[in-house]
Design a protein around this motif. Structure first.
Motif, mmCIF file in Angstrom:
data_model
loop_
_atom_site.group_PDB
_atom_site.id
_atom_site.type_symbol
_atom_site.label_atom_id
_atom_site.label_comp_id
_atom_site.label_asym_id
_atom_site.label_seq_id
_atom_site.Cartn_x
_atom_site.Cartn_y
_atom_site.Cartn_z
ATOM 1 N N LEU A 160 0.834 -1.201 0.000
ATOM 2 C CA LEU A 160 0.000 0.000 0.000
ATOM 3 C C LEU A 160 0.872 1.256 0.000
ATOM 4 N N ARG A 161 1.279 1.652 -1.210
ATOM 5 C CA ARG A 161 2.170 2.808 -1.371
ATOM 6 C C ARG A 161 1.515 3.841 -2.276
ATOM 7 N N PRO A 162 1.701 5.112 -1.966
ATOM 8 C CA PRO A 162 1.162 6.159 -2.847
ATOM 9 C C PRO A 162 1.734 6.033 -4.256
ATOM 10 N N GLY A 163 0.874 6.300 -5.237
ATOM 11 C CA GLY A 163 1.310 6.305 -6.619
ATOM 12 C C GLY A 163 1.281 4.959 -7.305
ATOM 13 N N TYR A 164 0.838 3.903 -6.594
ATOM 14 C CA TYR A 164 0.830 2.558 -7.168
ATOM 15 C C TYR A 164 -0.587 2.047 -7.426
ATOM 16 N N TRP A 165 -1.575 2.919 -7.380
ATOM 17 C CA TRP A 165 -2.968 2.525 -7.600
ATOM 18 C C TRP A 165 -3.422 1.456 -6.603
ATOM 19 N N SER A 166 -2.878 1.505 -5.420
ATOM 20 C CA SER A 166 -3.243 0.526 -4.405
ATOM 21 C C SER A 166 -4.174 1.105 -3.350
ATOM 22 N N GLY A 167 -4.406 2.426 -3.376
ATOM 23 C CA GLY A 167 -5.336 3.045 -2.440
ATOM 24 C C GLY A 167 -4.717 3.324 -1.086
ATOM 25 N N ALA A 168 -3.683 4.155 -1.046
ATOM 26 C CA ALA A 168 -2.934 4.381 0.192
ATOM 27 C C ALA A 168 -3.519 5.489 1.056
ATOM 28 N N TYR A 169 -4.477 6.261 0.532
ATOM 29 C CA TYR A 169 -5.037 7.392 1.275
ATOM 30 C C TYR A 169 -6.546 7.224 1.448
ATOM 31 N N THR A 170 -7.072 7.881 2.464
ATOM 32 C CA THR A 170 -8.491 7.763 2.803
ATOM 33 C C THR A 170 -9.314 8.784 2.010
ATOM 34 N N PHE A 171 -9.655 8.445 0.788
ATOM 35 C CA PHE A 171 -10.527 9.304 0.004
ATOM 36 C C PHE A 171 -11.247 8.461 -1.040
ATOM 37 N N TRP A 172 -12.261 9.064 -1.632
ATOM 38 C CA TRP A 172 -12.977 8.395 -2.706
ATOM 39 C C TRP A 172 -12.982 9.291 -3.935
#
Length: 463
Positions: free
Chosen positions: A314-326
């Motif tokens: 779960l890393r930013p920029g990898y399309w894995s969803g690392a942040y709490t937003f929709w």
């Protein structure tokens, strides 16, 4: 994964008559469940004993509830603090499938009960069934489907540590599919015969990575199919001299494998994520469902992506969803709303949960998602505005203004969000939630003196 209207594939061949099974060449029936690490565990009974297993179950130790990811048994949950005791593994007989890729065997999901046949509080399938019943009491039905990403490695000369991707060329191209032509043909055939309806199959982004999606079904069926699909993939890979891995991260630094979980909810046959005047056409209840997921997202992800390997994925920029937003069709969003379109229709609308992977127990993962969404509806929540950018590129202050946070990055943070969230903890049940905690703590202790690459390798062939 587009959530198209549910399709019907080759139906599982069901039945509990031992003679009938034997006449088809089946010699054994494998009863499968998933533990708190998402790892399938099983017992196989000779075909002549299957009828007895349906009536009385098969004895297994209750300590499977506190097996960690590396088969260590933690006694951190006091009622499971000794090697004494027994429970029964009961086949769910109407889900019996004669395995296309393993013609000598049939497959069936199992449920765990106490030795006297009563409910056992650590049984994961029952957790999901309770949430489905809770939704039904509110007049709501769910459909769920999976995108399943996995890695294919050459097995010849593989010592269990090295990874030799089957293909390292361009992502998403037909050449990548050509590299697994015979396997792909068998896999699609076997999935169909095993009653796992597939919408599409393609080469994915990372070297040796592929993906297929499973058509939506009711939540319990979706979880059963997810387990069956794993078995089908592993059997097909072995038949072609390959090795499959569904691990959240196969190689440090690469794109990982997600099992993106898509859900949609209905009242009286109407999809509540479309046909309204809310954001992206959601109804008020559809928006409240999404808002409930967003409110409880850190605790939900502690269940849907719970392993050390998950945290590394779960890393930013990898399309894995690392942040709490929709966001609406935002592939960086942890919650991606896939809206209805005139081309596909209102039934297409669904919410995709990106931070979800193979280390999640499929029954618990869906139960946590449903519990959070139903609580949002009961509380009449309204979602914030969607985010159509990548917040990972924003300054901390801008993220803070929008209430966007990084999902937990350590086991301690994950457990903190889960165990202080009354809604998700209650959905799991106190006993199971505490066993789940004990397993996560045991995994963290195992990894304490190991570096990140060692941890990745340790999960590589568990899934």
């Amino acid at each position: 994964m587009p959530m198209l209207d549910q399709v019907t594939a080759g139906a599982p061949q069901t039945g509990t008559d031992d003679l009938d099974l034997a006449e088809t060449g089946v010699v054994g029936v494998t009863i499968v469940w998933a533990d708190n690490n998402g790892i399938p565990r099983s017992r196989t009974v000779p075909v002549g004993q299957f009828g007895a297993a349906v009536e009385r179950g098969v004895g297994v130790t209750p300590l499977f509830a506190v097996f960690d990811s590396h088969d260590g048994i933690t006694f951190g949950r006091s009622p499971l603090g000794t090697p004494s005791g027994d429970i029964r593994l009961m086949p769910v007989a109407d889900r019996l499938v004669r395995l296309a890729g393993q013609p000598g065997f049939a497959w069936v999901p199992g449920r765990q009960v106490a030795a006297d046949g009563s409910a056992w509080p650590y049984e994961q399938r029952g957790v999901l069934e309770r949430q489905v019943s809770r939704a039904a009491a509110l007049g709501l039905d769910f459909l769920a489907g999976y995108e399943m990403e996995f890695h294919l490695s050459r097995a010849d000369g593989d010592d269990g540590d090295d990874v030799r991707p089957i293909y390292e060329g361009p992502s998403y191209g037909p050449a990548r599919m050509l590299a697994v032509d015979a396997l792909a043909a068998q896999l699609l055939r076997d999935l169909d015969r095993n009653g796992v309806p597939v919408g599409q199959f393609h080469g994915e982004y990372a070297p040796g990575q592929f993906e297929f999606n499973i058509a939506p079904a009711d939540p319990v069926t979706a979880a059963d199919r997810q387990l069956l699909a794993r078995q089908t993939v592993h059997a097909a890979a072995r038949a072609h001299g390959l090795r499959a891995s569904f691990a959240p991260l196969v190689t440090l630094g690469q794109v990982g494998n997600g099992w993106h979980l898509h859900t949609s909810l209905y009242r009286a046959g109407t999809n509540l994520l479309s046909g309204g005047d809310g954001p992206a056409g959601m109804t008020a209840d559809g928006g409240a469902y999404l808002a409930g997921l967003l409110r409880d997202l850190p605790a939900v992800v502690a269940v849907t992506a719970p392993s050390l390997s998950s945290l590394q994925r779960l890393r930013p920029g990898y399309w894995s969803g690392a942040y709490t937003f929709w966001g609406v069709e935002n592939r960086e969003a942890a919650l991606r709303l896939v809206p209805a379109t005139p081309l596909i229709g209102a039934g297409h609308a669904n919410v995709e949960l990106k931070p979800s992977d193979a280390s999640a127990n499929p029954y618990l993962a869906l139960a946590a998602v449903i519990a959070a969404g139903l609580a949002g509806i009961e509380d009449g929540l309204t979602p914030p505005d969607p985010v159509q950018e990548d917040p990972g590129t924003w300054a901390d202050e801008r993220r803070a203004e929008r209430g966007i946070r990084r999902l937990p990055t350590t086991v301690e943070e994950q457990l903190g969000t889960l165990l202080t969230n009354d809604r998700i903890r209650s959905a799991l049940g106190e006993e199971l939630a505490d066993a789940f905690r004990a397993v996560r703590v045991s995994d963290a202790a195992w990894a304490a003196d190991r570096d990140a690459a060692d941890a990745v390798r340790s999960y590589r062939w568990l899934y």
